[in-house]
Design a protein around this motif. Structure first.
Motif, PDB file in Angstrom:
ATOM      1  N   ASN A 188       0.894  -1.201   0.081  1.00  0.00           N
ATOM      2  CA  ASN A 188       0.120   0.252   0.008  1.00  0.00           C
ATOM      3  C   ASN A 188       0.893   1.262   0.080  1.00  0.00           C
ATOM      4  O   ASN A 188       0.458   2.228   0.679  1.00  0.00           O
ATOM      5  CB  ASN A 188      -1.086   0.009   1.142  1.00  0.00           C
ATOM      6  CG  ASN A 188      -1.780  -1.132   1.153  1.00  0.00           C
ATOM      7  OD1 ASN A 188      -2.435  -1.610   0.008  1.00  0.00           O
ATOM      8  ND2 ASN A 188      -2.337  -1.843   2.278  1.00  0.00           N
ATOM      9  N   TRP A 189       1.881   1.227  -0.681  1.00  0.00           N
ATOM     10  CA  TRP A 189       2.856   2.555  -0.692  1.00  0.00           C
ATOM     11  C   TRP A 189       2.223   3.708  -1.217  1.00  0.00           C
ATOM     12  O   TRP A 189       2.233   4.756  -0.774  1.00  0.00           O
ATOM     13  CB  TRP A 189       4.134   2.233  -1.455  1.00  0.00           C
ATOM     14  CG  TRP A 189       5.049   3.327  -1.938  1.00  0.00           C
ATOM     15  CD1 TRP A 189       5.058   3.959  -2.939  1.00  0.00           C
ATOM     16  CD2 TRP A 189       5.609   4.144  -0.976  1.00  0.00           C
ATOM     17  NE1 TRP A 189       5.931   5.226  -2.906  1.00  0.00           N
ATOM     18  CE2 TRP A 189       6.452   5.051  -1.447  1.00  0.00           C
ATOM     19  CE3 TRP A 189       6.131   3.782   0.522  1.00  0.00           C
ATOM     20  CZ2 TRP A 189       7.418   5.763  -1.059  1.00  0.00           C
ATOM     21  CZ3 TRP A 189       6.861   4.762   1.081  1.00  0.00           C
ATOM     22  CH2 TRP A 189       7.399   5.827   0.255  1.00  0.00           C
ATOM     23  N   ASP A 190       1.385   3.300  -2.375  1.00  0.00           N
ATOM     24  CA  ASP A 190       0.589   4.314  -3.186  1.00  0.00           C
ATOM     25  C   ASP A 190      -0.337   5.052  -2.158  1.00  0.00           C
ATOM     26  O   ASP A 190      -0.371   6.281  -1.916  1.00  0.00           O
ATOM     27  CB  ASP A 190      -0.028   3.911  -4.473  1.00  0.00           C
ATOM     28  CG  ASP A 190       0.995   3.738  -5.199  1.00  0.00           C
ATOM     29  OD1 ASP A 190       2.013   4.029  -5.312  1.00  0.00           O
ATOM     30  OD2 ASP A 190       0.755   2.867  -6.166  1.00  0.00           O
ATOM     31  N   THR A 191      -0.987   4.437  -1.493  1.00  0.00           N
ATOM     32  CA  THR A 191      -2.257   4.920  -0.517  1.00  0.00           C
ATOM     33  C   THR A 191      -1.465   5.503   0.739  1.00  0.00           C
ATOM     34  O   THR A 191      -1.658   6.626   1.053  1.00  0.00           O
ATOM     35  CB  THR A 191      -2.886   3.687   0.267  1.00  0.00           C
ATOM     36  OG1 THR A 191      -3.518   2.834  -0.985  1.00  0.00           O
ATOM     37  CG2 THR A 191      -4.074   4.135   0.869  1.00  0.00           C
ATOM     38  N   TYR A 243       6.421  12.119   3.136  1.00  0.00           N
ATOM     39  CA  TYR A 243       7.211  10.997   2.902  1.00  0.00           C
ATOM     40  C   TYR A 243       7.663  10.752   1.502  1.00  0.00           C
ATOM     41  O   TYR A 243       8.572  10.139   1.064  1.00  0.00           O
ATOM     42  CB  TYR A 243       6.519   9.865   3.487  1.00  0.00           C
ATOM     43  CG  TYR A 243       6.521   9.921   5.026  1.00  0.00           C
ATOM     44  CD1 TYR A 243       7.821   9.736   5.875  1.00  0.00           C
ATOM     45  CD2 TYR A 243       5.429   9.916   5.730  1.00  0.00           C
ATOM     46  CE1 TYR A 243       7.584   9.526   7.167  1.00  0.00           C
ATOM     47  CE2 TYR A 243       5.272  10.023   7.134  1.00  0.00           C
ATOM     48  CZ  TYR A 243       6.429   9.752   7.981  1.00  0.00           C
ATOM     49  OH  TYR A 243       6.313   9.696   9.104  1.00  0.00           O
ATOM     50  N   GLN A 244       6.610  11.046   0.686  1.00  0.00           N
ATOM     51  CA  GLN A 244       7.141  11.142  -0.878  1.00  0.00           C
ATOM     52  C   GLN A 244       8.151  12.036  -1.231  1.00  0.00           C
ATOM     53  O   GLN A 244       9.012  11.686  -1.985  1.00  0.00           O
ATOM     54  CB  GLN A 244       5.894  11.272  -1.523  1.00  0.00           C
ATOM     55  CG  GLN A 244       6.227  11.550  -3.168  1.00  0.00           C
ATOM     56  CD  GLN A 244       6.620  10.125  -3.750  1.00  0.00           C
ATOM     57  OE1 GLN A 244       6.409   9.202  -3.278  1.00  0.00           O
ATOM     58  NE2 GLN A 244       7.369  10.391  -5.033  1.00  0.00           N
ATOM     59  N   GLU A 245       8.235  13.097  -0.604  1.00  0.00           N
ATOM     60  CA  GLU A 245       9.382  14.179  -0.634  1.00  0.00           C
ATOM     61  C   GLU A 245      10.584  13.649  -0.388  1.00  0.00           C
ATOM     62  O   GLU A 245      11.697  13.565  -0.870  1.00  0.00           O
ATOM     63  CB  GLU A 245       8.899  15.479  -0.067  1.00  0.00           C
ATOM     64  CG  GLU A 245       7.886  16.187  -0.727  1.00  0.00           C
ATOM     65  CD  GLU A 245       7.234  17.446   0.418  1.00  0.00           C
ATOM     66  OE1 GLU A 245       8.005  17.526   1.125  1.00  0.00           O
ATOM     67  OE2 GLU A 245       6.159  17.837  -0.130  1.00  0.00           O
ATOM     68  N   ILE A 246      10.679  12.931   0.913  1.00  0.00           N
ATOM     69  CA  ILE A 246      11.713  12.317   1.519  1.00  0.00           C
ATOM     70  C   ILE A 246      12.267  11.152   0.664  1.00  0.00           C
ATOM     71  O   ILE A 246      13.626  11.063   0.347  1.00  0.00           O
ATOM     72  CB  ILE A 246      11.356  11.963   2.928  1.00  0.00           C
ATOM     73  CG1 ILE A 246      11.201  13.128   4.042  1.00  0.00           C
ATOM     74  CG2 ILE A 246      12.830  11.000   3.598  1.00  0.00           C
ATOM     75  CD1 ILE A 246      10.833  12.813   5.165  1.00  0.00           C
ATOM     76  N   TYR A 247      11.279  10.553   0.356  1.00  0.00           N
ATOM     77  CA  TYR A 247      11.899   9.339  -0.548  1.00  0.00           C
ATOM     78  C   TYR A 247      12.364   9.786  -2.077  1.00  0.00           C
ATOM     79  O   TYR A 247      13.367   9.179  -2.171  1.00  0.00           O
ATOM     80  CB  TYR A 247      10.381   8.547  -0.949  1.00  0.00           C
ATOM     81  CG  TYR A 247      10.397   7.774  -2.113  1.00  0.00           C
ATOM     82  CD1 TYR A 247      10.998   6.374  -1.872  1.00  0.00           C
ATOM     83  CD2 TYR A 247      10.171   7.883  -3.458  1.00  0.00           C
ATOM     84  CE1 TYR A 247      11.035   5.528  -3.206  1.00  0.00           C
ATOM     85  CE2 TYR A 247       9.886   7.049  -4.598  1.00  0.00           C
ATOM     86  CZ  TYR A 247      10.641   6.090  -4.347  1.00  0.00           C
ATOM     87  OH  TYR A 247      10.597   5.039  -5.343  1.00  0.00           O
TER      88      TYR A 247
END
Length: 156
Positions: free
Chosen positions: A90-93, A101-105
């Motif tokens: 469920n990464w996308d969710t 967290y998407q920014e950090i990733y």
């Protein structure tokens, strides 16, 4: 039937995991592998695993993988790979609810995606090890030849 011999993880991959771990520790301000089940620690580990998945695609059905789910579990001191699967799920969710967290990733992935210096240093390290092995082999050959010459001279 004998169990398959566990393959060694290359030093490049281990160093890469350590660097990703270090970058995430700096980004979050704590050791992401500590903290048990507190959400912030679990979410940080989720980012770690997702970065590794993006780089090494350990879910793909390749014959030879640089990194497996179990390798990641071992690095993180998890008992087995199921915890890694759970973190990947469920990464996308997850990132839709937690865009930071998407920014950090993305930030960390850009830093390590194709890190020339890591690869170069790893190859140089491997070269040194092989050169040392070759020196040792040459010394052993010389010693063997010397012993053989001594043995031949005593028998003459």
């Amino acid at each position: 039937m004998y169990p398959a011999k566990k393959k060694e993880i290359s030093q490049y991959v281990i160093r890469d995991m350590e660097i990703i771990h270090k970058y995430l520790n700096l980004e979050f301000g704590f050791n992401i592998l500590d903290g048990g089940r507190k959400r912030i620690f679990v979410d940080a580990r989720r980012v770690f695993v997702q970065i590794l998945q993006a780089k090494y695609n350990f879910k793909a059905g390749k014959a030879y993988k640089l990194l497996t789910l179990q390798d990641v579990a071992d690095y993180m001191n998890y008992p087995n790979h199921s915890s890694i699967i759970w973190l990947l799920r469920n990464w996308d969710t997850f990132i839709s609810w937690e865009p930071r967290y998407q920014e950090i990733y993305a930030k960390i992935l850009r830093k390590v995606e194709d890190n020339y210096n890591i690869k170069r240093n790893s190859l140089l390290d491997q070269k040194k090890v092989l050169e040392n092995d070759l020196l040792l082999i040459n010394l052993q050959l010389k010693q063997l030849e010397s012993e053989q010459e001594e043995s031949n001279s005593q028998n003459s």
